[in-house]
Design an enzyme around this catalytic site. Structure first.
Site, PDB file in Angstrom:
ATOM      1  N   ASP A 163       0.852  -1.193   0.000  1.00 16.25           N
ATOM      2  CA  ASP A 163       0.000   0.000   0.000  1.00 16.25           C
ATOM      3  C   ASP A 163       0.884   1.238   0.000  1.00 16.25           C
ATOM      4  O   ASP A 163       1.993   1.212  -0.541  1.00 16.25           O
ATOM      5  CB  ASP A 163      -0.904  -0.028   1.235  1.00 16.25           C
ATOM      6  CG  ASP A 163      -2.193   0.738   1.021  1.00 16.25           C
ATOM      7  OD1 ASP A 163      -2.212   1.941   1.333  1.00 16.25           O
ATOM      8  OD2 ASP A 163      -3.168   0.139   0.532  1.00 16.25           O
ATOM      9  N   HIS A 200      -3.092   5.915   4.502  1.00 12.71           N
ATOM     10  CA  HIS A 200      -3.908   4.818   3.992  1.00 12.71           C
ATOM     11  C   HIS A 200      -3.351   3.470   4.444  1.00 12.71           C
ATOM     12  O   HIS A 200      -4.075   2.621   4.985  1.00 12.71           O
ATOM     13  CB  HIS A 200      -3.970   4.901   2.463  1.00 12.71           C
ATOM     14  CG  HIS A 200      -5.013   4.042   1.826  1.00 12.71           C
ATOM     15  ND1 HIS A 200      -4.733   2.786   1.341  1.00 12.71           N
ATOM     16  CD2 HIS A 200      -6.323   4.258   1.565  1.00 12.71           C
ATOM     17  CE1 HIS A 200      -5.825   2.262   0.810  1.00 12.71           C
ATOM     18  NE2 HIS A 200      -6.816   3.145   0.933  1.00 12.71           N
ATOM     19  N   SER A 410     -11.044  -0.888   0.556  1.00 13.41           N
ATOM     20  CA  SER A 410      -9.667  -0.871   1.046  1.00 13.41           C
ATOM     21  C   SER A 410      -9.587  -1.337   2.488  1.00 13.41           C
ATOM     22  O   SER A 410      -8.593  -1.959   2.892  1.00 13.41           O
ATOM     23  CB  SER A 410      -9.091   0.545   0.975  1.00 13.41           C
ATOM     24  OG  SER A 410      -8.713   0.910  -0.316  1.00 13.41           O
TER      25      SER A 410
END
Length: 474
Positions: A163, A200, A410
């Site tokens: 990621d 994230h 996600s």
């Protein structure tokens, strides 16, 4: 209604790749991004055959000079693909569709697909997350909350998150004290404002650690650059990520690209073949396009040869009673897990950091749902919105000092990956694929996804967030 996030994010990703001309399409609803003027072919004889076929077609029918069509290498790479230039993007015309059409006859003769677009692989998003993060007070608690098991380095399940990198102060968040990997190279812009997508990967790691504390989590920042990478590079980046510390038990991947059909991505073929040879389970996000167009690599779960090694995950809405409005769906999505308004770490607990919203919310759900979804709430105006200057509105700014609430497949993905890891610990199971099968077999909960009853994973430490009925017009 706010402008389409897909178009807003196209400009954002294009700015992150200034030397790569990008195109949208062929259908905006597919949320497909790719490199103009370039196609991909398998390296070796097929690449040479494709180059010759395209060169002959364009020279004869479109008057292109021969040097417009050429292989742009590398001829040999871990991804196993070669970029073939099929035209001059500076000319303004996108020649990729013409090249693909010209090669259909050649593909029919060979009995297999020879060429594809060079897709932009991005964080599992509508080319951006299902929404943008919302600050939660430091006194808040993660949701899912931390499970009761302790971390034991002798038995911990090894989980790799591919990621964006970790924020620099992530260890200040107790659940991430033993998380390792890459840190985000640049967290803030020149004005000290948190960049888009920063946090994230940290948020995902926090969810994993909460659902399955007995894990050794490594985060690799393979998608640090606007959360996007070209398909021709993605396979090699995955190889690099898994080989730095050896193949893990579980890979949590919240990125991909839509592509029609059930062929997969050429740029991932070599990696997926290698995956099958290991015992690693790939848990992959279904994507946030609100579409049934296959999103890869999650859609590999529908291919018999990969059904045992890939688990594709869609998102449940915040009350857990149905699919989130943004979640992709279709026969290739194997299971659904909470993915709307989850709470995890966005930063550590060092200094508060400002963030400017990038996208405006919508007056109505952009996918046609009638509950109070994250398309509409909480209300904010974003930097990228096309109507901001005409209305004179300023982008909304918030402050993050630790926890955030965020939505997207996600984040449903690490919930599912964490449940696989937790089952491995509880059952003393060493085979992650067997654990994945067992998890699905034990999933007695179901949710209705467009008329189909699908397995739903609701962790015992997850708390439903009530969905308020939409306000009626005055």
């Amino acid at each position: 209604m706010a402008p389409q996030r897909f178009h807003e994010q196209f400009d954002h990703i294009q700015r992150s790749m200034p030397d790569v001309p990008l195109a949208m399409g062929p259908d905006d609803d597919a949320h497909l991004l790719y490199e103009k003027g370039v196609v991909l072919a398998r390296s070796g004889e097929e690449a040479r055959a494709v180059e010759d076929a395209v060169r002959a077609h364009f020279t004869e029918t479109r008057g292109l000079l021969p040097d417009h069509v050429r292989r742009d290498g590398p001829e040999r790479g871990r991804g196993g693909v070669t970029r073939i230039r099929v035209g001059d993007p500076a000319g303004g015309e996108d020649t990729v569709p013409h090249a693909l059409s010209a090669l259909r006859a050649a593909e029919d003769r060979h009995g297999r697909r020879l060429v594809s677009r060079n897709h932009v692989v991005h964080i599992a998003v509508n080319a951006c997350p299902g929404d943008e993060p919302v600050p939660i007070a430091r006194s808040g608690s993660p949701n899912p909350a931390a499970a009761g098991t302790a971390h034991d380095p002798r038995t911990a399940v090894r989980v790799l998150v591919v990621d964006t990198g970790l924020v620099s102060d992530h260890r200040a968040y107790p659940l991430l004290a033993h998380t390792s990997g890459d840190t985000q190279a640049t967290e803030t812009d020149d004005g000290g404002v948190l960049r888009q997508y920063v946090g994230h990967g940290t948020f995902i790691a926090g969810i994993l650690a909460a659902v399955a504390p007995n894990t050794d989590i490594t985060v690799r920042g393979s998608l640090n650059d606007a959360g996007a990478v070209l398909e021709c590079e993605f396979g090699s980046k995955l190889f690099e990520a898994v080989e730095q510390d050896g193949w893990p038990d579980v890979i949590s991947l919240s990125a991909g690209s839509p592509a029609a059909g059930l062929h997969g991505l050429l740029g991932l073929e070599a990696f997926m073949r290698e995956l099958r040879a290991h015992r690693t389970l790939l848990v992959a996000a279904a994507g946030n396009n609100g579409s049934d167009v296959p999103f890869w690599p999650a859609a590999y779960a529908a291919m018999p040869e990969y059904a045992d090694s890939v688990l594709s995950v869609g998102a449940l809405r915040s009350d857990g009673e149905g699919p989130a409005c943004f979640s992709n769906h279709g026969r290739w999505v194997r299971v659904y897990a909470p993915g709307e308004r989850l709470t995890s770490a966005l930063t550590g607990f060092a200094d508060p950091v400002p963030y400017l919203y990038q996208h405006s919310t919508y007056d109505d759900c952009r996918f046609g749902f009638d509950y109070s979804c994250t398309c509409r709430y909480p209300r904010h105006t974003g930097v990228l919105s096309e109507d901001r200057e005409s209305t004179g509105s300023k982008p909304d700014q918030v402050m993050f000092d630790g926890l955030a609430q965020w939505s997207g497949t996600s984040f449903a993905t690490p919930v599912a990956a964490g449940l696989v890891a937790a089952l491995m610990t509880a059952d003393r199971e060493r085979d992650p694929r067997r654990a994945g099968r067992r998890l699905l077999a034990r999933a007695t909960d179901r949710t209705d996804v467009r008329g189909v009853r699908m397995p739903a994973l609701r962790p015992p430490t997850w708390r439903p967030v009530p969905v308020q009925a939409p306000a009626l017009p005055a």
